[in-house]
Design an enzyme around this catalytic site. Structure first.
Site, mmCIF file in Angstrom:
data_model
loop_
_atom_site.group_PDB
_atom_site.id
_atom_site.type_symbol
_atom_site.label_atom_id
_atom_site.label_comp_id
_atom_site.label_asym_id
_atom_site.label_seq_id
_atom_site.Cartn_x
_atom_site.Cartn_y
_atom_site.Cartn_z
ATOM 1 N N THR A 62 -87.923 57.144 67.073
ATOM 2 C CA THR A 62 -86.536 56.677 67.022
ATOM 3 C C THR A 62 -86.378 55.878 65.737
ATOM 4 O O THR A 62 -86.931 54.779 65.613
ATOM 5 C CB THR A 62 -86.219 55.783 68.240
ATOM 6 O OG1 THR A 62 -86.481 56.533 69.419
ATOM 7 C CG2 THR A 62 -84.763 55.334 68.222
ATOM 8 N N LYS A 113 -79.480 59.409 69.243
ATOM 9 C CA LYS A 113 -80.533 58.630 69.916
ATOM 10 C C LYS A 113 -80.205 57.130 69.877
ATOM 11 O O LYS A 113 -80.360 56.420 70.875
ATOM 12 C CB LYS A 113 -81.883 58.927 69.242
ATOM 13 C CG LYS A 113 -83.046 58.108 69.722
ATOM 14 C CD LYS A 113 -83.413 58.352 71.168
ATOM 15 C CE LYS A 113 -84.403 57.307 71.655
ATOM 16 N NZ LYS A 113 -84.632 57.321 73.088
HETATM 17 N N1 LIG Z 1 -91.239 53.648 75.060
HETATM 18 C C1 LIG Z 1 -90.127 54.274 75.324
HETATM 19 O O1 LIG Z 1 -89.556 54.133 76.420
HETATM 20 C C2 LIG Z 1 -89.527 55.229 74.298
HETATM 21 C C3 LIG Z 1 -88.655 56.229 74.736
HETATM 22 C C4 LIG Z 1 -88.123 57.132 73.804
HETATM 23 C C5 LIG Z 1 -88.442 56.987 72.458
HETATM 24 N N2 LIG Z 1 -89.274 55.983 72.049
HETATM 25 C C6 LIG Z 1 -89.566 55.887 70.604
HETATM 26 O O2 LIG Z 1 -90.757 56.645 70.373
HETATM 27 C C7 LIG Z 1 -91.536 56.010 69.333
HETATM 28 C C8 LIG Z 1 -92.912 55.647 69.884
HETATM 29 O O3 LIG Z 1 -92.727 54.762 70.980
HETATM 30 P P1 LIG Z 1 -93.949 54.311 71.909
HETATM 31 O O4 LIG Z 1 -93.340 53.703 73.130
HETATM 32 O O5 LIG Z 1 -94.924 55.411 72.028
HETATM 33 O O6 LIG Z 1 -94.546 53.151 70.991
HETATM 34 P P2 LIG Z 1 -95.976 52.439 71.104
HETATM 35 O O7 LIG Z 1 -96.595 52.667 72.426
HETATM 36 O O8 LIG Z 1 -95.757 51.054 70.616
HETATM 37 O O9 LIG Z 1 -96.854 53.242 70.011
HETATM 38 C C9 LIG Z 1 -96.537 53.163 68.652
HETATM 39 C C10 LIG Z 1 -97.372 54.166 67.872
HETATM 40 O O10 LIG Z 1 -97.061 54.010 66.481
HETATM 41 C C11 LIG Z 1 -98.272 53.641 65.770
HETATM 42 N N3 LIG Z 1 -97.894 52.724 64.697
HETATM 43 C C12 LIG Z 1 -97.133 51.615 64.788
HETATM 44 N N4 LIG Z 1 -96.981 51.045 63.575
HETATM 45 C C13 LIG Z 1 -97.671 51.807 62.707
HETATM 46 C C14 LIG Z 1 -97.899 51.754 61.308
HETATM 47 N N5 LIG Z 1 -97.367 50.769 60.554
HETATM 48 N N6 LIG Z 1 -98.641 52.729 60.739
HETATM 49 C C15 LIG Z 1 -99.172 53.726 61.494
HETATM 50 N N7 LIG Z 1 -99.001 53.831 62.830
HETATM 51 C C16 LIG Z 1 -98.259 52.887 63.416
HETATM 52 C C17 LIG Z 1 -99.174 53.024 66.799
HETATM 53 O O11 LIG Z 1 -100.516 53.077 66.368
HETATM 54 P P3 LIG Z 1 -101.607 52.068 66.973
HETATM 55 O O12 LIG Z 1 -102.111 52.707 68.246
HETATM 56 O O13 LIG Z 1 -102.622 52.003 65.910
HETATM 57 O O14 LIG Z 1 -100.920 50.749 67.215
HETATM 58 C C18 LIG Z 1 -98.885 53.947 67.997
HETATM 59 O O15 LIG Z 1 -99.521 55.179 67.844
HETATM 60 C C19 LIG Z 1 -90.728 54.794 68.884
HETATM 61 O O16 LIG Z 1 -89.965 55.123 67.754
HETATM 62 C C20 LIG Z 1 -89.844 54.489 70.086
HETATM 63 O O17 LIG Z 1 -88.665 53.799 69.708
HETATM 64 C C21 LIG Z 1 -89.850 55.109 72.944
#
Ligand SMILES: NC(=O)c1ccc[n+]([C@@H]2O[C@H](COP(=O)([O-])OP(=O)(O)OC[C@H]3O[C@@H](n4cnc5c(N)ncnc54)[C@H](OP(=O)(O)O)[C@@H]3O)[C@@H](O)[C@H]2O)c1
Length: 308
Positions: free
Chosen positions: A101, A179
């Site tokens: 997102t 989104k």
């Molecule tokens: N959670 C929800 O309900 C939801 C629903 C729909 C969409 N989304 C969107 O989907 C995306 C992922 O969400 P998530 O919930 O999976 O997030 P998350 O659990 O916080 O995971 C974030 C991911 O991004 C990586 N990351 C973060 N900062 C980074 C950087 N500077 N360089 C390289 N890798 C980095 C993390 O790696 P590490 O493991 O090394 O930290 C991890 O793989 C986001 O954009 C979020 O807004 C989330």
């Protein structure tokens, strides 16, 4: 022969989507996976089982060996940095699909830089919580060239998703624009639930009684978030499902878009974002979107936590 797929970003959403890709994506080669924190990729690969995935040692390695590269990362900065690294490889003819997102301006800029290297780009943000990612029931929003979208669709409905919203031949930023606007509904829903449960408790109706009505009237996400609030899940879990920083990023993008769209006023979202600031102060990185309930409780003279 099926295209070689790779997946960069194994957070809450990425892991769920990969499980479904390897189980239902008709891949004839292991899925290549990469994550900034390598241990997470190794643990996840072991969980997927032998022969299902291969851990790449770098972004470059993942990109080099793949035809289609999916990305699902926290924020715009992470996505931009990852793409910058990926574009150091010869990417001609490859397809990048960003499921993160991000701000629509980010998606449109990525389409230009990726296109300039002879590669294709589709923005495919998804709607649904991590449990829906795990269940393969996300809603996928696709925007970009129709011919590129057609290459992604075999991995959407029936694999990672239950439905597509297809904006073929529209700018990639249209998908992330939807989104971001869609997530204002989600954030405002949680704000309403937090206020409603707080009023139910203070007025004497009681949370259980309110929840009976929510279940009947609004099955689905309202009921799921209401249950998590009542169970105290909004402050008890070690890792958030929709982290406070991600929620504030989405709110920030929406407020920025509103400002740039003739000064649209998103008053409800501003209030929810103020509560998210309080959530971060109270719970730090453990803060979750439904922790807004705790912030509303505190503001209303109750303890942040609803259980002893
Ligand atoms: N959670 C929800 O309900 C939801 C629903 C729909 C969409 N989304 C969107 O989907 C995306 C992922 O969400 P998530 O919930 O999976 O997030 P998350 O659990 O916080 O995971 C974030 C991911 O991004 C990586 N990351 C973060 N900062 C980074 C950087 N500077 N360089 C390289 N890798 C980095 C993390 O790696 P590490 O493991 O090394 O930290 C991890 O793989 C986001 O954009 C979020 O807004 C989330």
């Amino acid at each position: 022969m099926a295209p070689q797929l790779s997946w960069i970003g194994l957070g809450n959403m990425g892991r769920g989507m990969c499980v479904n890709l390897v189980e239902k994506g008709k891949l004839d080669k292991p899925l290549i996976i990469f994550n900034r924190t390598t241990k997470r990729a190794e643990d996840f690969s072991a969980k997927l089982g032998a022969g299902k995935s291969e851990v790449a040692s770098s972004i470059g390695d993942a990109v080099k060996s793949s035809d289609i590269i999916f990305i699902c990362l926290g924020d715009d900065k992470a996505v931009n940095e990852t793409i910058d690294t990926a574009l150091k490889e010869d990417v001609k003819g490859k397809l990048f699909v960003d499921c993160s997102t991000v701000h629509p301006e980010t998606s449109n800029a990525l389409a230009k830089t990726i296109g300039a290297k002879g590669a294709e780009f589709v923005a495919m943000p998804v709607f649904g919580a991590p449990a829906m990612a795990e269940a393969g029931s996300l809603i996928c929003v696709l925007a970009g060239p129709g011919s590129s979208i057609n290459k992604v669709k075999p991995y959407t409905t029936g694999v990672i998703g239950r439905a597509n919203i297809d904006y073929s031949d529209q700018e990639p930023g249209q998908a992330t624009l939807l989104k971001i606007i869609g997530n204002t509904f989600v954030i405002n829903m949680v704000e309403s639930l937090g206020e409603g449960h707080t009023l139910a408790e203070r007025s004497g109706l009681g949370s259980e009684n309110l929840h009976k009505w929510i279940e009947t009237m609004f099955p689905g996400p309202y009921t799921a978030y209401s249950s998590r609030m009542m169970a105290g899940d909004y402050y008890k879990r070690d890792e958030p499902l929709f982290g406070v920083d991600l929620a504030r990023k989405d709110a920030g993008h929406a407020l920025d878009l509103a400002k740039k769209s003739g000064g649209v006023k998103l008053g409800a979202l501003e209030i929810a974002d103020k509560h998210l600031v309080e959530v971060k102060k109270h719970l730090g990185a453990k803060g979750d979107l439904p922790s807004i309930y705790g912030a509303v409780r505190k503001e209303s003279g109750l303890k942040f936590e609803n259980k002893d």
